[in-house]
Scaffold this motif. Structure first.
Motif, short mmCIF file in Angstrom:
data_model
loop_
_atom_site.label_atom_id
_atom_site.label_comp_id
_atom_site.label_asym_id
_atom_site.label_seq_id
_atom_site.Cartn_x
_atom_site.Cartn_y
_atom_site.Cartn_z
N LEU B 147 0.83 -1.21 0.00
CA LEU B 147 0.00 0.00 0.00
C LEU B 147 0.86 1.25 0.00
O LEU B 147 0.56 2.25 -0.67
CB LEU B 147 -0.93 -0.02 1.23
N GLU B 148 1.95 1.15 0.76
CA GLU B 148 2.85 2.31 0.83
C GLU B 148 3.38 2.65 -0.55
O GLU B 148 3.39 3.81 -0.97
CB GLU B 148 3.99 2.00 1.79
N ASN B 151 0.64 4.10 -2.67
CA ASN B 151 0.35 5.48 -2.28
C ASN B 151 1.41 6.45 -2.78
O ASN B 151 1.13 7.57 -3.17
CB ASN B 151 0.21 5.60 -0.77
N GLN B 152 2.66 5.97 -2.71
CA GLN B 152 3.72 6.84 -3.21
C GLN B 152 3.57 7.09 -4.71
O GLN B 152 3.80 8.20 -5.19
CB GLN B 152 5.10 6.23 -2.92
N SER B 155 0.83 9.68 -5.11
CA SER B 155 0.94 11.04 -4.56
C SER B 155 1.29 11.98 -5.71
O SER B 155 2.18 11.70 -6.51
CB SER B 155 2.07 11.11 -3.52
#
Lengths: 843, 159
Positions: B147-148, B151-152, B155
């Motif tokens: 997920l990280e 998400n990056q 962004s």
């Protein structure tokens, strides 16, 4: 009349001789000569008429006086003979005429005192119908050869009756003439020939040849010339001949084109001046085939000239030529020579205007302007072709427009103004003038140009349009002029050269005083077109017609942007007239403008004068800006209006908006208005308590008025102030967000947004309420409200709002499917932000 | 995730970003309904960052507008994306980012179909199958590290 055949009682001839002797004696003494000569003339005339003797016999009898050694005596003898001829010329035979002519021609060689009577006699002889052939020529020849210049001229116009023969004779006699005196006379005769309608017939070309070989005149008077003939005299005389008739056109124009090619400056100058002179008589058919050649020559002269005289002569020639073409009446078959010619000009000149760095800009502009000033049709054609590219060029140029460009532009405009206008053209002109006014360099010359030329023209245009009073096109024209002229007037007045020692006669003061006298007293003297009725009442509304009263906008433009140090003439009278107008006039534009004008003047009026006035927002603003003590009373009035059922929502709230916002027309710094610093903050801080109190005390239905006023005020405050003041008003603002009024929503949201960047503590405490309100607004029917709300929600994601995440994400799902793309875009952004909240890799 | 600092596609070809969408008058008209079109979807996905390079998917030509097909009335959207090299191991990740972005940005009614452009990847069938499986996608998003990364990618960088 054979004397021999007549019965004679006495020897008539002897009698004649006797009389002649008496005459001779009388001639010797000059006493009573004129009376005696009349007597003798009568005697002799009756004798000839009765057939008692012939004129030839008379001549013989007069022999003693005619051959006297005294010139004066001879003169008198000839005079007597000539007088007799005057009475008796009809009775002469051809033989007698022949002899007399020979005699007279011979006498031409005599002493100069004899000449006048001789010429008189010759004149009488020419009236004879039975002149022998060739006598005219020989007469002329002797006249030319033997007589002093000045004397000839008065006698030669009598030869008209001889027609083509005379012309032929004249041409022959003039051929090869070199003496300037003779030439001068010859030119004058030729001119008379042409002007007095002689039938030139087949000798047209010969006459032209014989005169034009002297063109261009190359003459330097000898030193100590006793006759004093100048080159200029000869030039003018020859020019008068060459330009005298359109019949010469086919010969003259090629000659001129050829001579323009010469290297001699005087030849060029002469040719150009002659060209200008000749086309004033010609019609288009005479010049049509030479247009290309003429244009090429003129253009060359103007483009490459090193002499100002030649340039201006070339321009004058161009103007004359264009006028000539414009004058022509066009038949359905004839080509439109004017447009052909203008095409030549435009093709060669237009593109140079757009290359400002080459040195051909100026000559091109001058040529175009010269053609433009020739006639209405020419100016229309040229302006229509040139204006758009000029305007485009001005728009694109990054640098400041030079004064010189103003002049160039002005030329075209003057042409427009002088020769009439169409709505589109004037609209275009005004726009461009406005742009120029904004960008022009700040010089005295530019200012003068604007004030002394352009403004009076525009004012008179507007007046004309208003006076015509038709609705429709005039209305459009007038309102356009007024709207834009207003701003352009203001711009240029503020741009105008600021003098440290303000001179009362400076351009803007002049315009102001002219405008005042126009509006107060109906004084139209400074306007270029003098067809206006005097003493027009421009500040009063007449019945239903407000076409004139609209013009008060112009007054506003003229007087409201002056520096404070300038005194507006007749200011008290002006103020009361304006006040009355703003209160009584029913036309919105008129009374608003009157009020604005009033406000502008009041703002600058020195302290201490009575400023009792009607409480309209503009005036209040005027006073607010300078923080006049009277302002507080007016503000209280405005506040009290908030409670009023009728005026509350609209006028009062809008009034506050007006108070706080930047005025674009009159009450701003560009017009030297008295604007104290931070007047908005002062106003707000002094009045916010009152506002909040009023809101709390007001009944439910009046609360929106207060909210509207509040949001209007806060909206206009500088951002920093908004941020600091907001906490105090937060509850009010939240209240505003939940009301029904969409406008309030919008204004409140736009106030909120910057605050959310750096939220004060009090806002954090109210987060939930805020979030609720914002989410509720997502359903607003107004697109802009939804968008504003979404961006606020987006901004909120930076706060400690994690507890609300789930709810917000759910609520944001709906706007994703909004029917407007712009809303969807904003929703996507907001939702993406909130998703990242508290998520790994996010925030 | 590649080991070390060695990139798979060290020198990719860069494509030009297309300019922003031009706003039309009808978009500002309250009463006109703007349907969701290809460009709008493309705008959603084109700025997604690539996991390896500091470039967007558009700049690497991984996504192109022509490979976006949306049908507003039928609530379907289909995306074909093109990995930069045939053995790109990031393919699944890229596909997942696109899918997640669309899930977060489109109304629930839409059926979202993300797959690899045919013939551009060695294991495109396998990847497509994974992306089409709703449960697998949901499970992947439970994985914190995955997920990280996603998400990056999602962004928005400041341009």
């Amino acid at each position: 009349m054979n004397p021999v055949a007549l019965p004679l009682n006495y020897n008539l001839v002897q009698l004649l001789e006797l009389r002649a002797c008496v005459f001779l004696h009388c001639c010797s003494s000059s006493l009573h000569f004129t009376k005696l000569i009349c007597l003798f003339v009568c005697l002799f005339c009756s004798g000839v008429k009765d057939g008692k003797f012939t004129v030839l016999q008379l001549v013989e009898a007069l022999g003693s006086s005619l051959t006297s050694s005294q010139p004066h005596t001879r003169a008198r003898g000839v005079l007597l003979l000539s007088e007799v001829l005057q009475e008796c010329y009809r009775d002469l035979t051809e033989r007698e005429v022949e002899v007399l002519i020979a005699f007279y021609e011979n006498r031409l060689k005599d002493h100069y005192v004899v000449t006048p009577p001789v010429l008189k006699g010759l004149k009488e002889l020419t009236k004879c119908t039975n002149l022998p052939p060739g006598s005219a020529v020989s007469m002329l020849r002797s006249v030319f050869q033997d007589i002093h210049v000045q004397v000839r001229l008065s006698y030669c116009c009598t030869f008209k009756g001889l027609g083509a023969d005379f012309v032929f004779g004249f041409v022959q006699s003039m051929d090869g003439e070199r003496d300037p005196r003779n030439l001068l006379l010859a030119f004058q005769i030729a001119k008379n020939l042409i002007h007095r309608g002689y039938e030139l017939g087949k000798f047209t070309e010969e006459l032209f040849e014989v005169t034009s070989c002297y063109f261009p005149i190359d003459f330097s008077p000898p030193p100590n010339d006793p006759h004093g003939i100048t080159r200029e005299e000869l030039v003018q005389a020859l020019r008068a001949v060459l330009t005298g008739t359109p019949n010469f056109a086919e010969f003259l124009l090629p000659l001129l084109i050829e001579k323009l090619d010469s290297d001699v400056q005087s030849a060029k100058l002469d040719s150009l001046q002659t060209l200008a002179a000749c086309v004033s008589q010609y019609e288009h058919k005479h010049v049509a085939e030479f247009l290309q050649g003429l244009w090429t020559a003129v253009r060359r002269e103007v483009f490459q000239t090193s002499s100002e005289r030649i340039e201006s002569a070339g321009l004058a020639a161009l103007t004359a030529l264009t006028s000539c073409l414009s004058r022509s009446v066009l038949s359905s078959d004839s080509e439109d020579s004017l447009s052909t010619f203008l095409d030549f000009i435009l093709t060669d000149c237009k593109h140079h205007l757009c290359e400002p760095d080459l040195k051909l800009v100026w000559p091109s502009a001058k040529l175009l302007q010269a053609a433009c000033s020739a006639s209405t049709s020419a100016s229309h054609i040229i302006t229509a072709a040139v204006m758009p590219s000029l305007l485009e060029q001005y728009n694109n140029r990054a640098q400041v427009i030079e004064t010189a460009d103003v002049h160039m532009f002005n030329w075209f405009n003057i042409g427009l103004f002088k020769y009439g206008f169409s709505v589109d053209e004037v609209v275009l002109t005004c726009r461009s003038l406005q742009r120029i006014a904004e960008q022009v360099q700040d010089t005295e010359e530019a200012g003068r140009c604007f004030h002394n030329i352009i403004i009076p023209h525009l004012l008179s245009l507007a007046l004309q349009a208003a006076l015509q009073g038709e609705k429709g096109s005039v209305k459009g024209l007038t309102s356009f002029i007024l709207r834009h002229q207003n701003s352009f007037n203001l711009n240029l007045l503020s741009i105008t050269y600021e003098l440290t020692d303000f001179h009362p006669l400076s351009p803007e003061a002049t315009t102001a005083s002219r405008a005042v006298s126009l509006f107060l007293d109906g004084d139209v003297s400074f306007l270029p077109d003098n067809s206006f009725p005097s003493h027009m009442q421009l500040l009063k509304q007449e019945g239903d017609s407000w076409s004139l009263s609209r013009l008060v906008c112009l007054l506003m433009g003229s007087v409201c942007s002056l520096p404070r140090s300038v005194e507006v003439p007749q200011i008290d009278k002006l103020l009361s007239a304006l006040e009355e107008m703003s209160c009584t006039c029913s036309h919105p534009l008129s009374y608003t403008s009157a009020a604005k004008c009033f406000a502008g003047l009041v703002n600058k009026k020195p302290q201490g004068d009575s400023l009792d006035s009607c409480a309209c927002p503009q005036v209040s603003k005027a006073l607010l800006l300078r923080y006049h003590p009277l302002f507080t009373t007016l503000t209280d009035k405005l506040f009290s209006l908030l409670d009023d059922a009728g005026l509350g929502p609209m006028a009062a709230a809008d009034g506050f908006s007006l108070l706080m916002s930047d005025s674009t027309d009159v009450l701003n710094r560009a017009c030297h208005a008295d604007v104290r610093i931070m007047y908005r903050q002062r106003f707000f801080s002094e009045n916010k308590a009152k506002l909040v109190q009023g809101f709390n005390a007001a009944p439910q239905e009046k609360k929106p008025n207060y909210l509207k006023a509040l949001s209007n005020i806060v909206n206009k405050l500088p951002k920093q102030v908004q941020v600091t003041e907001l906490p105090a008003l937060l509850s009010l603002l939240l209240e505003a967000l939940s009301g029904p009024d969409q406008d309030i929503h919008l204004t409140t949201l736009s106030c909120l947004e910057p605050v959310l960047v750096n939220p004060p503590q009090v806002l954090i405490q109210q987060l939930e309420a805020l979030v609720n309100r914002l989410l509720a607004l997502l359903c607003s029917p107004a697109m802009s409200v939804r968008i504003a709300s979404l961006s606020c929600i987006s901004a909120l994601s930076y706060f400690p709002v994690l507890p609300f995440r789930a709810r917000v994400l759910r609520a944001l799902a709906k706007p994703l499917d909004d029917k407007k793309r712009l809303v969807r875009r904003e929703a996507v952004q907001a939702r993406a932000q909130w998703f990242l909240l508290g998520s790994p890799g996010g925030r | 995730m590649s080991e070390g600092t060695r990139l798979e596609n060290a020198n990719p070809v860069i494509f030009q970003r297309s300019g922003d969408r031009v706003q039309t008058a009808s978009e500002e008209d309250e009463d006109v309904h703007d349907p969701i079109d290809d460009r709008e979807i493309f705008d959603l996905i084109r700025s997604i960052n690539d996991p390896e390079h500091p470039l967007s998917l558009e700049e690497l030509n991984v996504v192109e507008q022509v490979r976006v097909k949306v049908n507003d009335a039928e609530s379907t959207v289909g995306i074909e994306f093109t990995p930069t090299i045939p053995h790109c191991s990031m393919a699944t990740l890229i596909g997942l980012s696109i899918k997640v972005k669309l899930l977060r940005s489109l109304p629930d009614r839409f059926k979202i179909d993300v797959c690899i452009t045919p013939g551009t990847h060695a294991s495109e069938e396998a990847v497509n199958k994974q992306l089409a499986d709703k449960e697998r996608v949901a499970a992947a998003l439970e994985n914190a590290s995955l997920l990280e990364v996603v998400n990056q990618c999602l962004s928005t960088r400041s341009i």
